[in-house]
Write an enzyme that holds these catalytic residues in place. Structure first.
Site, PDB file in Angstrom:
ATOM      1  N   ASP A   1       0.883  -1.169   0.000  1.00 43.11           N
ATOM      2  CA  ASP A   1       0.000   0.000   0.000  1.00 43.11           C
ATOM      3  C   ASP A   1       0.919   1.217   0.000  1.00 43.11           C
ATOM      4  O   ASP A   1       2.140   1.094   0.107  1.00 43.11           O
ATOM      5  CB  ASP A   1      -0.889  -0.019   1.268  1.00 43.11           C
ATOM      6  CG  ASP A   1      -1.815   1.196   1.345  1.00 43.11           C
ATOM      7  OD1 ASP A   1      -2.386   1.572   0.312  1.00 43.11           O
ATOM      8  OD2 ASP A   1      -1.944   1.785   2.442  1.00 43.11           O
ATOM      9  N   SER A   2       0.311   2.405  -0.072  1.00 45.28           N
ATOM     10  CA  SER A   2       1.110   3.628   0.017  1.00 45.28           C
ATOM     11  C   SER A   2       1.612   3.852   1.444  1.00 45.28           C
ATOM     12  O   SER A   2       2.645   4.475   1.660  1.00 45.28           O
ATOM     13  CB  SER A   2       0.257   4.818  -0.406  1.00 45.28           C
ATOM     14  OG  SER A   2      -0.906   4.872   0.407  1.00 45.28           O
TER      15      SER A   2
ATOM     16  N   CYS B   1     -11.157   2.538   0.666  1.00 47.52           N
ATOM     17  CA  CYS B   1      -9.745   2.894   0.823  1.00 47.52           C
ATOM     18  C   CYS B   1      -9.287   2.095   2.030  1.00 47.52           C
ATOM     19  O   CYS B   1      -9.971   2.077   3.059  1.00 47.52           O
ATOM     20  CB  CYS B   1      -9.591   4.391   1.084  1.00 47.52           C
ATOM     21  SG  CYS B   1      -7.904   4.856   1.570  1.00 47.52           S
TER      22      CYS B   1
ATOM     23  N   GLU C   1      -2.692   9.010   8.390  1.00 49.55           N
ATOM     24  CA  GLU C   1      -1.229   8.873   8.344  1.00 49.55           C
ATOM     25  C   GLU C   1      -0.542   9.753   9.396  1.00 49.55           C
ATOM     26  O   GLU C   1       0.556   9.465   9.825  1.00 49.55           O
ATOM     27  CB  GLU C   1      -0.698   9.230   6.944  1.00 49.55           C
ATOM     28  CG  GLU C   1      -0.933   8.150   5.904  1.00 49.55           C
ATOM     29  CD  GLU C   1      -0.062   6.896   6.089  1.00 49.55           C
ATOM     30  OE1 GLU C   1       1.001   6.986   6.729  1.00 49.55           O
ATOM     31  OE2 GLU C   1      -0.471   5.826   5.594  1.00 49.55           O
TER      32      GLU C   1
ATOM     33  N   HIS D   1      -7.139   2.598   4.113  1.00 51.56           N
ATOM     34  CA  HIS D   1      -6.857   3.385   5.320  1.00 51.56           C
ATOM     35  C   HIS D   1      -8.094   3.515   6.211  1.00 51.56           C
ATOM     36  O   HIS D   1      -7.984   3.677   7.421  1.00 51.56           O
ATOM     37  CB  HIS D   1      -6.409   4.804   4.950  1.00 51.56           C
ATOM     38  CG  HIS D   1      -4.962   4.927   4.586  1.00 51.56           C
ATOM     39  ND1 HIS D   1      -4.453   4.461   3.394  1.00 51.56           N
ATOM     40  CD2 HIS D   1      -3.915   5.464   5.270  1.00 51.56           C
ATOM     41  CE1 HIS D   1      -3.155   4.718   3.355  1.00 51.56           C
ATOM     42  NE2 HIS D   1      -2.801   5.325   4.470  1.00 51.56           N
TER      43      HIS D   1
ATOM     44  N   CYS E   1      -4.412  -1.782  -1.571  1.00 40.84           N
ATOM     45  CA  CYS E   1      -4.666  -0.359  -1.790  1.00 40.84           C
ATOM     46  C   CYS E   1      -5.731  -0.271  -2.866  1.00 40.84           C
ATOM     47  O   CYS E   1      -5.592  -0.883  -3.933  1.00 40.84           O
ATOM     48  CB  CYS E   1      -3.366   0.291  -2.276  1.00 40.84           C
ATOM     49  SG  CYS E   1      -3.555   1.965  -2.904  1.00 40.84           S
TER      50      CYS E   1
END
Ligand code: DGL
Length: 270
Positions: free
Chosen positions: A11-12, A188, A156, A190, A75
């Site tokens: 993932d990012s 997403c 994040e 996240h 992701c």
């Protein structure tokens, strides 16, 4: 036969950890190698070309350096725009999983004649991926999507529990696009970090779909069908890498996987 090679997950940033956690819960004996491309975070605001380029670089790194047996794109942004390019980039028989198809299939099966909301990054929502995949499988479902780009930076930053995250989320959930929904996909990886807040704010108005669990079940089924599972009685080894070290990432990973895990910076882009 037991295949002890690791499953590569990327993932990012910390988003894919929610999927890695579901994989680990369901398949505790599997070895996992996680890569967070924190140097390029967020993916959701990047061009399709950039996301495809990063995804290919990570896939090569995980294959060459870690000899992974399967790749999970944890992701949504990369699943939406880089899944097909990655499938053609990697050997045909190599298992590549995305996080959108299993969720679309589950929704098509379980939510006919309903309105499904999807929130996600710009890249994911602009791709139209969820709408297209769900409605191809089950045309009676209405899909209503909303871009929610402010959520990833908050998560994040380690601000998932903060007042500002609460305010931002309430603002998004009040948008007309989500007015009539029966269920909501956190599109997403996240967002499961703030799932409790979403459920609290929904006040029973809609059901929140548990995407990581759905994805993990799909990966398990496919690995088993390909005879690639690691059926050992030992706990799997978990390794975590990022392209740019951040203490917040390490902290979140330790809260989720235990304080004995360490985060290694590996700048694969140099
Ligand atoms: N967690 C990712 C997703 O599911 C990427 C978020 C981002 O980097 O913008 O889309």
């Amino acid at each position: 036969m037991a295949d002890s090679r690791a499953i590569g997950i990327f993932d990012s940033g910390v988003g894919g950890l929610t999927v890695a956690k579901a994989i680990h819960n369901l398949m505790p004996d599997e070895n996992l190698i996680y890569f967070g491309d924190t140097a390029h975070l967020p993916y959701g605001d990047k061009s399709d070309e950039a996301i495809v380029h990063f995804s290919k670089g990570i896939a090569s790194y995980l294959q060459e350096k870690h000899q992974i047996k399967a790749l999970l794109i944890a992701c949504n942004s990369a699943s939406a725009v880089a899944y097909n390019p990655l499938k053609s980039y990697l050997p045909e028989s190599f298992p590549v999983y995305n996080v959108i198809d299993p969720v679309a299939a589950e929704i098509a099966l379980t939510k006919p004649n309903s309105v499904v909301g999807v929130i996600g990054t710009r890249a994911t929502i602009n791709s139209g991926s969820y709408t297209q995949k769900i409605r191809t499988l089950e045309p009676s479902i209405d899909v209503s999507t909303l871009r929610t780009p402010l959520l990833v930076p908050l998560i994040e930053e380690g601000l998932a529990e903060s007042k500002i995250a609460h305010e931002t989320l309430s603002y998004y959930l009040e948008q007309p696009e989500l007015g009539d929904i029966d269920s909501l996909v956190l599109g997403c990886t996240h967002y499961p970090h703030i799932q409790k807040k979403v459920e609290e704010l929904s006040d029973g108005r809609f059901e929140v779909i548990n995407s990581p669990e759905i994805v993990a079940a799909r990966v398990l089924k496919d690995l088993a069908a390909r005879d690639l599972k690691n059926d050992s009685s030992h706990q799997g080894k978990l390794e975590f890498y990022v392209s740019d070290y951040t203490a917040v990432f390490e902290n979140i990973a330790q809260i989720m996987f235990g304080s004995n895990i360490t985060l290694v910076e590996e700048n694969i882009w140099e």
